[in-house]
Design a protein around this motif. Sequence first.
Motif, PDB file in Angstrom:
ATOM      1  N   ILE A 112      -2.260  41.300  -6.498  1.00  0.00           N
ATOM      2  CA  ILE A 112      -2.755  42.633  -6.820  1.00  0.00           C
ATOM      3  C   ILE A 112      -3.750  43.127  -5.774  1.00  0.00           C
ATOM      4  O   ILE A 112      -3.817  44.327  -5.478  1.00  0.00           O
ATOM      5  N   TYR A 113      -4.514  42.208  -5.183  1.00  0.00           N
ATOM      6  CA  TYR A 113      -5.443  42.600  -4.122  1.00  0.00           C
ATOM      7  C   TYR A 113      -4.673  43.201  -2.947  1.00  0.00           C
ATOM      8  O   TYR A 113      -5.016  44.280  -2.437  1.00  0.00           O
ATOM      9  N   THR A 114      -3.630  42.519  -2.522  1.00  0.00           N
ATOM     10  CA  THR A 114      -2.815  43.018  -1.420  1.00  0.00           C
ATOM     11  C   THR A 114      -2.100  44.304  -1.819  1.00  0.00           C
ATOM     12  O   THR A 114      -1.976  45.237  -1.017  1.00  0.00           O
ATOM     13  N   THR A 115      -1.631  44.380  -3.056  1.00  0.00           N
ATOM     14  CA  THR A 115      -0.938  45.578  -3.534  1.00  0.00           C
ATOM     15  C   THR A 115      -1.851  46.793  -3.518  1.00  0.00           C
ATOM     16  O   THR A 115      -1.430  47.898  -3.142  1.00  0.00           O
ATOM     17  N   PHE A 116      -3.099  46.603  -3.923  1.00  0.00           N
ATOM     18  CA  PHE A 116      -4.059  47.720  -3.942  1.00  0.00           C
ATOM     19  C   PHE A 116      -4.137  48.359  -2.555  1.00  0.00           C
ATOM     20  O   PHE A 116      -3.965  49.576  -2.392  1.00  0.00           O
ATOM     21  N   TRP A 117      -4.427  47.536  -1.551  1.00  0.00           N
ATOM     22  CA  TRP A 117      -4.624  48.092  -0.209  1.00  0.00           C
ATOM     23  C   TRP A 117      -3.320  48.595   0.391  1.00  0.00           C
ATOM     24  O   TRP A 117      -3.314  49.579   1.138  1.00  0.00           O
ATOM     25  N   ASP A 118      -2.209  47.960   0.055  1.00  0.00           N
ATOM     26  CA  ASP A 118      -0.922  48.443   0.546  1.00  0.00           C
ATOM     27  C   ASP A 118      -0.647  49.843   0.011  1.00  0.00           C
ATOM     28  O   ASP A 118      -0.257  50.737   0.766  1.00  0.00           O
ATOM     29  N   LYS A 119      -0.846  50.039  -1.274  1.00  0.00           N
ATOM     30  CA  LYS A 119      -0.576  51.351  -1.858  1.00  0.00           C
ATOM     31  C   LYS A 119      -1.536  52.411  -1.319  1.00  0.00           C
ATOM     32  O   LYS A 119      -1.130  53.551  -1.042  1.00  0.00           O
ATOM     33  N   PHE A 120      -2.791  52.054  -1.169  1.00  0.00           N
ATOM     34  CA  PHE A 120      -3.765  53.007  -0.637  1.00  0.00           C
ATOM     35  C   PHE A 120      -3.387  53.419   0.785  1.00  0.00           C
ATOM     36  O   PHE A 120      -3.405  54.609   1.138  1.00  0.00           O
ATOM     37  N   GLU A 121      -3.017  52.440   1.598  1.00  0.00           N
ATOM     38  CA  GLU A 121      -2.632  52.732   2.975  1.00  0.00           C
ATOM     39  C   GLU A 121      -1.320  53.524   3.024  1.00  0.00           C
ATOM     40  O   GLU A 121      -1.149  54.408   3.864  1.00  0.00           O
ATOM     41  N   LYS A 122      -0.379  53.212   2.130  1.00  0.00           N
ATOM     42  CA  LYS A 122       0.881  53.955   2.105  1.00  0.00           C
ATOM     43  C   LYS A 122       0.658  55.427   1.774  1.00  0.00           C
ATOM     44  O   LYS A 122       1.358  56.306   2.302  1.00  0.00           O
ATOM     45  N   CYS A 123      -0.283  55.704   0.889  1.00  0.00           N
ATOM     46  CA  CYS A 123      -0.584  57.095   0.546  1.00  0.00           C
ATOM     47  C   CYS A 123      -1.107  57.838   1.774  1.00  0.00           C
ATOM     48  O   CYS A 123      -0.710  58.981   2.039  1.00  0.00           O
ATOM     49  N   ASN A 124      -1.994  57.199   2.520  1.00  0.00           N
ATOM     50  CA  ASN A 124      -2.492  57.809   3.746  1.00  0.00           C
ATOM     51  C   ASN A 124      -1.367  57.982   4.758  1.00  0.00           C
ATOM     52  O   ASN A 124      -1.280  58.997   5.455  1.00  0.00           O
ATOM     53  N   TRP A 125      -0.487  56.982   4.849  1.00  0.00           N
ATOM     54  CA  TRP A 125       0.664  57.040   5.748  1.00  0.00           C
ATOM     55  C   TRP A 125       1.537  58.253   5.425  1.00  0.00           C
ATOM     56  O   TRP A 125       1.968  58.989   6.317  1.00  0.00           O
ATOM     57  N   PHE A 126       1.796  58.452   4.134  1.00  0.00           N
ATOM     58  CA  PHE A 126       2.612  59.595   3.699  1.00  0.00           C
ATOM     59  C   PHE A 126       1.934  60.909   4.064  1.00  0.00           C
ATOM     60  O   PHE A 126       2.576  61.817   4.620  1.00  0.00           O
ATOM     61  N   LEU A 127       0.655  61.041   3.763  1.00  0.00           N
ATOM     62  CA  LEU A 127      -0.048  62.290   4.044  1.00  0.00           C
ATOM     63  C   LEU A 127      -0.056  62.596   5.534  1.00  0.00           C
ATOM     64  O   LEU A 127       0.120  63.748   5.948  1.00  0.00           O
ATOM     65  N   GLU A 128      -0.237  61.575   6.358  1.00  0.00           N
ATOM     66  CA  GLU A 128      -0.215  61.768   7.803  1.00  0.00           C
ATOM     67  C   GLU A 128       1.165  62.233   8.276  1.00  0.00           C
ATOM     68  O   GLU A 128       1.283  63.094   9.159  1.00  0.00           O
ATOM     69  N   ASN A 129       2.220  61.653   7.703  1.00  0.00           N
ATOM     70  CA  ASN A 129       3.572  62.055   8.095  1.00  0.00           C
ATOM     71  C   ASN A 129       3.922  63.457   7.596  1.00  0.00           C
ATOM     72  O   ASN A 129       4.690  64.172   8.243  1.00  0.00           O
ATOM     73  N   ILE A 130       3.349  63.853   6.473  1.00  0.00           N
ATOM     74  CA  ILE A 130       3.537  65.223   5.999  1.00  0.00           C
ATOM     75  C   ILE A 130       2.909  66.205   6.981  1.00  0.00           C
ATOM     76  O   ILE A 130       3.490  67.252   7.312  1.00  0.00           O
ATOM     77  N   ILE A 131       1.737  65.862   7.482  1.00  0.00           N
ATOM     78  CA  ILE A 131       1.080  66.727   8.469  1.00  0.00           C
ATOM     79  C   ILE A 131       1.898  66.779   9.765  1.00  0.00           C
ATOM     80  O   ILE A 131       2.101  67.847  10.349  1.00  0.00           O
ATOM     81  N   LYS A 132       2.398  65.625  10.195  1.00  0.00           N
ATOM     82  CA  LYS A 132       3.167  65.565  11.447  1.00  0.00           C
ATOM     83  C   LYS A 132       4.466  66.359  11.365  1.00  0.00           C
ATOM     84  O   LYS A 132       4.959  66.875  12.377  1.00  0.00           O
ATOM     85  N   THR A 133       5.059  66.431  10.176  1.00  0.00           N
ATOM     86  CA  THR A 133       6.352  67.130  10.018  1.00  0.00           C
ATOM     87  C   THR A 133       6.184  68.518   9.412  1.00  0.00           C
ATOM     88  O   THR A 133       7.166  69.121   8.959  1.00  0.00           O
TER      89      THR A 133
END
Length: 446
Positions: free
Chosen positions: A98-119
């Motif tokens: 769950i520790y790894t899952t927390f940070w993975d999901k948080f980082e994925k959300c940022n990844w998505f938002l960054e890609n939304i801005i790029k596209t």
Amino acid sequence: MSKSISNENIQKYHNDLLDRKEAKVMQRAVSHNGINSSAANFEAEGNMKPNFSIEIDTGEVANQKHSGRCWIFAALNTMRHNLAKNFNLSGDFELSQIYTTFWDKFEKCNWFLENIIKTADEPLTSRRVSWLLDSPQQDGGQWDMLCAVIEKYGVVPQSAMVETAVSNDTSELNAVLNQKLRIDAIQLRELASQNSSDIEKVKDEMLSEIYRVLVYSFGEPVSEFNFEYRDEKNEYHIDTDLTPKKFFDKYVNLNLEDYVSIINSPTLDKPYEKTYTVDMLGNVIDGRQVKHLNLEMDRLEELTITQLKNGESVWFGSDVSKESDRKKGIMDDNLYSKDELFDIDLLMSKDEQLDYHQSVMNHAMVITGVDIVDGQPTKWKVENSWGNQVGSKGYFVMSESWFRRFTYQVVINKKYLSEEDKKNQEQDPVVLDPWDPMGTLAFNEK
């Protein structure tokens, strides 16, 4: 010119069926028992006994429950094997998923938002934007994505951060996060179209809200903790004031840069001995890039056996949905004779399976053993993460033919690669489309 199905066509199909003397018997058998039960090949099942000439003792299996975190469970399992052995820990010791899952999901959300801005300059109807919006974030992932999270945040023992009701069934959380991210995408695309200087400020506020959702669901990630345990001799140990990165360095003690992804994709668009990445697939911005070296299956198998012989288990990605019996823990493409049952041709080559969407990589597990007879592998021992109520206390048996047909990826220590392999692995990767089959483990996880 298209042609519809006529009544004459249907009558012909009906007559063809009547010509088959076995049709009524087969209809009763299949409709009453189901397809797999009617097509079960008991001889194949008998060949899948859990006996292996090379075997690594890896303790009790973990249970990802109703979540798609197989890739995290499998990776942390490979890490806990040596940790448990080096520090004489009991067989049920686990690292905190769950520790790894927390940070993975948080980082994925940022990844998505960054890609939304790029596209943002692309229309909503573009395939890339549509692909992003189809699954803003998800449970699945790739080996390199796991490494990116651990390199940034470290790991902790399960005792420091335990599973919650939400981590055991992530469907509700994923629904909330994906709805929020799509709403955020509306606002970010509008701001981008206006060339607004507030876009980073607004994105930061969005991430603060996402952090709150994750904390309520998983708890706040531990930043410092004490590691207490009793070893197999029942002797008590305590290590105080550890951070997640210190714990990883001291107890797991792996150089993740040593481990690389090897794939087998025999499709024409991926020549062997080249490296590949997948566009827009990842989690940590400026973190480790997803990168695969494509090798022929014989070479992938040779590397897997070499690593097992040297006492290291092997993380691997495959299509577990094909020709497997979850309850019995058997993966064998001879397990069901469905082609004989229906008298139809169901044979496809591995490249055809990928090109025509018949098979995708959707589950990660750990290979912990292999049975070699007369110099050739015949079956493999697999540590799954579906708990101990399936298979042989959670362990599965995989036939050699299934391994070659439905295994697409293994993670190998670079020290087992040839000099030529190492040179090829260092190439700059060819960028594949976001929807390429070599990226589907992040979206079709089991």
